[in-house]
Design a protein around this motif. Sequence first.
Motif, mmCIF file in Angstrom:
data_model
loop_
_atom_site.group_PDB
_atom_site.id
_atom_site.type_symbol
_atom_site.label_atom_id
_atom_site.label_comp_id
_atom_site.label_asym_id
_atom_site.label_seq_id
_atom_site.Cartn_x
_atom_site.Cartn_y
_atom_site.Cartn_z
ATOM 1 N N VAL A 78 29.880 17.290 8.269
ATOM 2 C CA VAL A 78 30.413 17.828 9.681
ATOM 3 C C VAL A 78 31.606 17.083 9.840
ATOM 4 C CG1 VAL A 78 29.904 18.108 12.064
ATOM 5 C CG2 VAL A 78 28.065 18.297 10.382
ATOM 6 N N ARG A 79 31.760 15.803 10.132
ATOM 7 C CA ARG A 79 32.872 15.098 10.496
ATOM 8 C C ARG A 79 34.308 15.194 9.773
ATOM 9 N NH1 ARG A 79 30.720 9.789 13.764
ATOM 10 N NH2 ARG A 79 29.814 10.887 15.523
ATOM 11 N N LEU A 80 34.027 15.468 8.432
ATOM 12 C CA LEU A 80 35.193 15.565 7.725
ATOM 13 C C LEU A 80 35.975 16.857 7.834
ATOM 14 C CD1 LEU A 80 33.921 13.964 4.392
ATOM 15 C CD2 LEU A 80 35.681 13.211 6.010
ATOM 16 N N LYS A 81 35.290 17.824 8.537
ATOM 17 C CA LYS A 81 35.912 19.125 8.908
ATOM 18 C C LYS A 81 36.896 19.171 10.142
ATOM 19 C CE LYS A 81 32.380 21.633 6.227
ATOM 20 N NZ LYS A 81 33.498 22.516 5.344
ATOM 21 N N ILE A 82 36.850 18.363 10.967
ATOM 22 C CA ILE A 82 37.539 18.221 12.204
ATOM 23 C C ILE A 82 38.694 17.578 11.972
ATOM 24 C CG2 ILE A 82 35.383 18.158 13.436
ATOM 25 C CD1 ILE A 82 35.939 15.139 13.906
ATOM 26 N N SER A 83 39.624 17.869 13.052
ATOM 27 C CA SER A 83 41.033 17.110 13.239
ATOM 28 C C SER A 83 41.027 16.336 14.135
ATOM 29 C CB SER A 83 42.026 18.359 13.232
ATOM 30 O OG SER A 83 41.736 19.215 14.352
ATOM 31 N N GLU A 84 42.176 15.757 14.492
ATOM 32 C CA GLU A 84 42.548 14.676 15.373
ATOM 33 C C GLU A 84 42.626 15.354 16.747
ATOM 34 O OE1 GLU A 84 42.438 11.752 15.836
ATOM 35 O OE2 GLU A 84 42.409 10.930 13.940
ATOM 36 N N THR A 85 42.391 14.362 17.758
ATOM 37 C CA THR A 85 42.223 15.264 19.286
ATOM 38 C C THR A 85 43.646 15.328 19.923
ATOM 39 O OG1 THR A 85 42.306 12.995 20.332
ATOM 40 C CG2 THR A 85 40.211 13.832 19.642
ATOM 41 N N PRO A 86 43.874 16.373 20.529
ATOM 42 C CA PRO A 86 45.290 16.617 21.298
ATOM 43 C C PRO A 86 45.702 15.358 21.997
ATOM 44 C CG PRO A 86 43.908 18.613 21.570
ATOM 45 C CD PRO A 86 43.078 17.301 21.188
ATOM 46 N N ALA A 87 44.707 14.734 22.637
ATOM 47 C CA ALA A 87 45.162 13.653 23.492
ATOM 48 C C ALA A 87 45.808 12.404 22.668
ATOM 49 C CB ALA A 87 44.017 13.232 24.308
ATOM 50 N N PHE A 88 45.156 12.296 21.449
ATOM 51 C CA PHE A 88 45.701 11.240 20.562
ATOM 52 C C PHE A 88 47.075 11.694 19.835
ATOM 53 C CE2 PHE A 88 46.222 9.279 16.543
ATOM 54 C CZ PHE A 88 46.113 8.099 16.652
ATOM 55 N N ALA A 89 47.211 12.687 19.561
ATOM 56 C CA ALA A 89 48.341 13.380 19.123
ATOM 57 C C ALA A 89 49.606 13.181 19.858
ATOM 58 C CB ALA A 89 48.148 14.663 18.504
ATOM 59 N N LYS A 90 49.215 13.514 21.315
ATOM 60 C CA LYS A 90 50.174 13.554 22.436
ATOM 61 C C LYS A 90 50.716 12.022 22.513
ATOM 62 C CE LYS A 90 51.170 14.785 27.052
ATOM 63 N NZ LYS A 90 50.588 15.156 28.440
ATOM 64 N N ALA A 91 49.639 11.165 22.651
ATOM 65 C CA ALA A 91 49.932 9.677 22.909
ATOM 66 C C ALA A 91 50.754 9.303 21.724
ATOM 67 C CB ALA A 91 48.600 8.920 23.010
ATOM 68 N N MET A 92 50.708 9.753 20.417
ATOM 69 C CA MET A 92 51.546 9.137 19.414
ATOM 70 C C MET A 92 53.060 9.634 19.506
ATOM 71 S SD MET A 92 49.535 6.970 17.761
ATOM 72 C CE MET A 92 49.032 6.469 19.273
ATOM 73 N N GLU A 93 52.888 10.749 19.980
ATOM 74 C CA GLU A 93 54.410 11.425 20.237
ATOM 75 C C GLU A 93 55.062 10.661 21.504
ATOM 76 O OE1 GLU A 93 53.649 15.610 21.035
ATOM 77 O OE2 GLU A 93 53.098 16.081 19.280
ATOM 78 N N GLU A 94 54.258 10.082 22.310
ATOM 79 C CA GLU A 94 55.095 9.418 23.561
ATOM 80 C C GLU A 94 55.539 8.322 23.134
ATOM 81 O OE1 GLU A 94 52.033 10.021 26.544
ATOM 82 O OE2 GLU A 94 52.743 11.988 26.823
ATOM 83 N N GLY A 95 54.988 7.346 22.144
ATOM 84 C CA GLY A 95 55.485 6.284 21.824
ATOM 85 C C GLY A 95 54.661 5.503 20.786
ATOM 86 N N PRO A 96 54.900 4.347 20.360
ATOM 87 C CA PRO A 96 54.214 3.793 19.185
ATOM 88 C C PRO A 96 52.839 3.429 19.710
ATOM 89 C CG PRO A 96 55.915 2.287 20.027
ATOM 90 C CD PRO A 96 56.133 3.681 20.659
ATOM 91 N N PRO A 97 51.927 3.078 18.955
ATOM 92 C CA PRO A 97 50.455 2.642 19.346
ATOM 93 C C PRO A 97 50.655 1.287 20.053
ATOM 94 C CG PRO A 97 50.439 3.044 17.099
ATOM 95 C CD PRO A 97 51.787 3.278 17.447
ATOM 96 N N PRO A 98 49.678 0.873 20.582
ATOM 97 C CA PRO A 98 49.835 -0.665 21.150
ATOM 98 C C PRO A 98 49.209 -1.521 19.750
ATOM 99 C CG PRO A 98 47.673 0.588 21.535
ATOM 100 C CD PRO A 98 48.663 1.663 20.975
ATOM 101 N N SER A 99 50.096 -2.797 19.589
ATOM 102 C CA SER A 99 49.561 -3.577 18.477
ATOM 103 C C SER A 99 48.363 -4.017 18.585
ATOM 104 C CB SER A 99 50.875 -4.582 18.482
ATOM 105 O OG SER A 99 51.045 -5.317 20.004
ATOM 106 N N VAL A 100 48.167 -4.507 19.797
ATOM 107 C CA VAL A 100 46.654 -4.915 20.207
ATOM 108 C C VAL A 100 46.051 -4.334 21.376
ATOM 109 C CG1 VAL A 100 45.186 -7.008 20.505
ATOM 110 C CG2 VAL A 100 47.451 -7.252 19.411
ATOM 111 N N PRO A 101 45.194 -3.093 21.121
ATOM 112 C CA PRO A 101 44.591 -2.338 21.878
ATOM 113 C C PRO A 101 43.799 -3.047 23.032
ATOM 114 C CG PRO A 101 44.589 -1.092 20.177
ATOM 115 C CD PRO A 101 44.921 -2.709 19.517
ATOM 116 N N LEU A 102 43.083 -3.985 22.492
ATOM 117 C CA LEU A 102 42.014 -4.909 23.320
ATOM 118 C C LEU A 102 42.858 -5.655 24.247
ATOM 119 C CD1 LEU A 102 39.350 -5.735 23.872
ATOM 120 C CD2 LEU A 102 39.432 -7.587 22.097
#
Length: 421
Positions: free
Chosen positions: A204-228
């Motif tokens: 089931v999970r291999l058939k889904i795609s990334e979420t719009p919120a994550f894709a938008k966050a990646m467009e707005e800037g690089p991901p945090p180097s250390v999220p925690l």
Amino acid sequence: MNNSTPASNRRILTASLVGTAVEFYDFYIYATAASLVFGPLFFPSASPSMQLISSYATFAIAFFARPVGAALFGHFGDRVGRKSTLVASLLLMGGSTVAIAFLPTYAMAGWIAPVLLCLLRFAQGLGLGGEWGGAALLAVENAPPGWKARFGMFPQLGAPVGFLAANGLFLILGMILSPEAFMTWGWRLPFLASAVLVGVGLWVRLKISETPAFAKAMEEGPPPSVPLGEVLTRYPLQTLGGTFAVVACFAIYYLATTFALGYGTMTLGYSRQVFLGVQLAAIGFMAVGIVVAGYWSDARTPRKVLMSGCVLTIGAGFLLAPLMGAGSLFLIWAFLALALFLMGLVYGPLGAFLPGLFPARVRYTGASMAFNIGGIIGGGLAPMVAQALADKGGLAPVGLYLSTAALISFLALAPLRREAE
């Protein structure tokens, strides 16, 4: 803007529900086995009560592993993506569960047996630590406006589904196998069955795609180097408040399932099949509570529903002793049904509430850490502490323990007046 279609929404909600149900099935078969068989199989030299407490101690190990898993999988979930991280967490959880089926007992391998059990239990917790947050984000970050809580309730519904599958299988095995066969090899079958369920979850999970919120966050800037690090330095109030907000749901759940099963069979003297049947008859009320909470939260706010559920749970704590100790299976069922309905009210909104406390760039880490550290406080030690309290003072202190946990969550929710958008 959400451009999802009804078909894609069904696929997303199915993926969040099925994967979480598999993960919780794996977690709950351990909880059930800890109540029923792990004590004498892995700790045979202790008294029956100490066997149960030792077994519950191994149960608690996974809760201490869950924040480690939350940090690990949250790191990659916020940097690489939700989908691949969810697949990895499912594989780790499922692989650890299947491996438990092949463990030697203490009679076969001595002290090595409980050590291996503890190691695999830690791996189970590591996988589940990354599972819940990703499944919640998969649902909530794909939700149309005004539907976050109703979408967020689908991964929460994995809990009662997993419980039904886990305890239902143990009940069936208890009916068709002799007590000797069940203790010798029958308890291993639910762990083996996890391999099939994990395969379904992966498909089931291999058939889904990334979420719009994550894709938008990646467009707005690089991901945090250390999220925690970003979560702890920039969002300490949200992390602390979210952590204690989940204490009530973990406490009420593991008191109504793991502790109740051990107490009902060991102290009250009911057979395993009878008490599992009572719990299975009550678990549907948890699903009802989750659905009620989902619709109620979208009509009001998740925070208000959580606070209402905490107030009701404080009152339920005072009913634990008179109903559980009344000597009536019907009254025991009535308390468990009430407790699990309230569990739904304080668990159902969390899928929308905790992710709402953090921005998308660190949401996987923030929601996962709050949920899983709260799990240690509310659930990790609950069966062991409750058993010790019951041994010393009966059921009344256990009820007070439940009320106190709900009060802690209520007070934690008070300052969290606005969820993030």
